[in-house]
Write a protein that holds these residues in place. Sequence first.
Motif, PDB file in Angstrom:
ATOM      1  N   LEU A   3       1.085  -0.701   0.292  1.00  8.85           N
ATOM      2  CA  LEU A   3       0.158  -0.111  -0.110  1.00  8.85           C
ATOM      3  C   LEU A   3       0.878   1.550  -0.048  1.00  8.85           C
ATOM      4  N   VAL A   4       0.932   1.981  -0.700  1.00  2.48           N
ATOM      5  CA  VAL A   4       1.467   3.162  -1.155  1.00  2.48           C
ATOM      6  C   VAL A   4       0.989   4.491  -0.648  1.00  2.48           C
ATOM      7  N   TYR A   5      -0.538   4.036  -0.541  1.00  2.00           N
ATOM      8  CA  TYR A   5      -1.461   5.826  -0.835  1.00  2.00           C
ATOM      9  C   TYR A   5      -2.765   5.097  -0.085  1.00  2.00           C
ATOM     10  N   ALA A  16      -2.697  10.544  -7.601  1.00  2.00           N
ATOM     11  CA  ALA A  16      -2.158   9.584  -6.862  1.00  2.00           C
ATOM     12  C   ALA A  16      -1.547   8.474  -8.077  1.00  2.00           C
ATOM     13  N   ARG A  17      -2.690   7.718  -8.025  1.00  2.00           N
ATOM     14  CA  ARG A  17      -2.517   6.487  -9.323  1.00  2.00           C
ATOM     15  C   ARG A  17      -1.631   7.071 -10.989  1.00  2.00           C
ATOM     16  N   ALA A  60      10.407   3.573  -4.619  1.00  2.00           N
ATOM     17  CA  ALA A  60      10.617   4.193  -5.374  1.00  2.00           C
ATOM     18  C   ALA A  60       9.054   4.910  -5.330  1.00  2.00           C
ATOM     19  N   ALA A  61       8.091   4.534  -5.465  1.00  2.00           N
ATOM     20  CA  ALA A  61       6.736   4.627  -6.138  1.00  2.00           C
ATOM     21  C   ALA A  61       6.907   5.798  -4.443  1.00  2.00           C
ATOM     22  N   CYS A  62       7.161   5.184  -3.368  1.00  2.00           N
ATOM     23  CA  CYS A  62       6.620   6.855  -2.419  1.00  2.00           C
ATOM     24  C   CYS A  62       7.468   8.105  -2.725  1.00  2.00           C
ATOM     25  N   ALA A  63       8.681   7.804  -3.006  1.00  2.00           N
ATOM     26  CA  ALA A  63       9.454   8.698  -3.527  1.00  2.00           C
ATOM     27  C   ALA A  63       8.963   9.655  -4.518  1.00  2.00           C
ATOM     28  N   ALA A  64       8.510   8.887  -5.515  1.00  2.00           N
ATOM     29  CA  ALA A  64       7.894   9.602  -6.637  1.00  2.00           C
ATOM     30  C   ALA A  64       6.511  10.096  -6.308  1.00  2.00           C
ATOM     31  N   LEU A  65       6.076   9.805  -5.532  1.00  4.08           N
ATOM     32  CA  LEU A  65       4.094  10.127  -5.193  1.00  4.08           C
ATOM     33  C   LEU A  65       4.459  11.371  -4.010  1.00  4.08           C
ATOM     34  N   ALA A  66       5.759  11.151  -3.236  1.00  2.00           N
ATOM     35  CA  ALA A  66       6.291  12.682  -2.790  1.00  2.00           C
ATOM     36  C   ALA A  66       6.371  13.577  -3.600  1.00  2.00           C
TER      37      ALA A  66
END
Length: 105
Positions: A3-5, A16-17, A60-66
Motif C-alpha cells: 500500500l503506497v497511498y 496519485a495513481r 521509489a513509488a513513495c518517493a515519486a509520489l512525495a
Amino acid sequence: MRLVYTSDNRFLVGNARNILEAHGFDVVMRNEHAVSAVGELPAFEAWPQLWVLEDADYNAACAALAGALSDKGAPPWRCSGCGEDNDAAFDFCWNCRTDRPPGTA
Ligand SMILES: [Zn+2]
C-alpha cells in the motif's frame, strides 16, 4: 504488493495513481467504488487505496509520489529570516520557524 497511498478522497487517490502510472509503476486501486453512500463516512478500511504491485518498487513509488504531491506546481519560498528555501507545503521555515511571508503561496 504494498500500500503506497490511501485517502478518504477518491479523487486524490486517483490522482496519485495517475502520477505513479506516469512514472511507469504497476499499480492497482482497491475500494475504488466502495464509498457510494452519500453522507456516510467511510471507515478507514473502506478508503480507496493505491497499491504498488512490486514490493521492490515501493520506496521509489513513495518517493515519486512525495515529490509530485509536494510541488503541486508551487515553487519553494525563501525564508525572510534566514534565507533558506522551503518547500511550498510548509507554512513556516524548517530552519528558523519564521512564518511564510504573505503572497508566497
Ligand atoms: Zn528561516
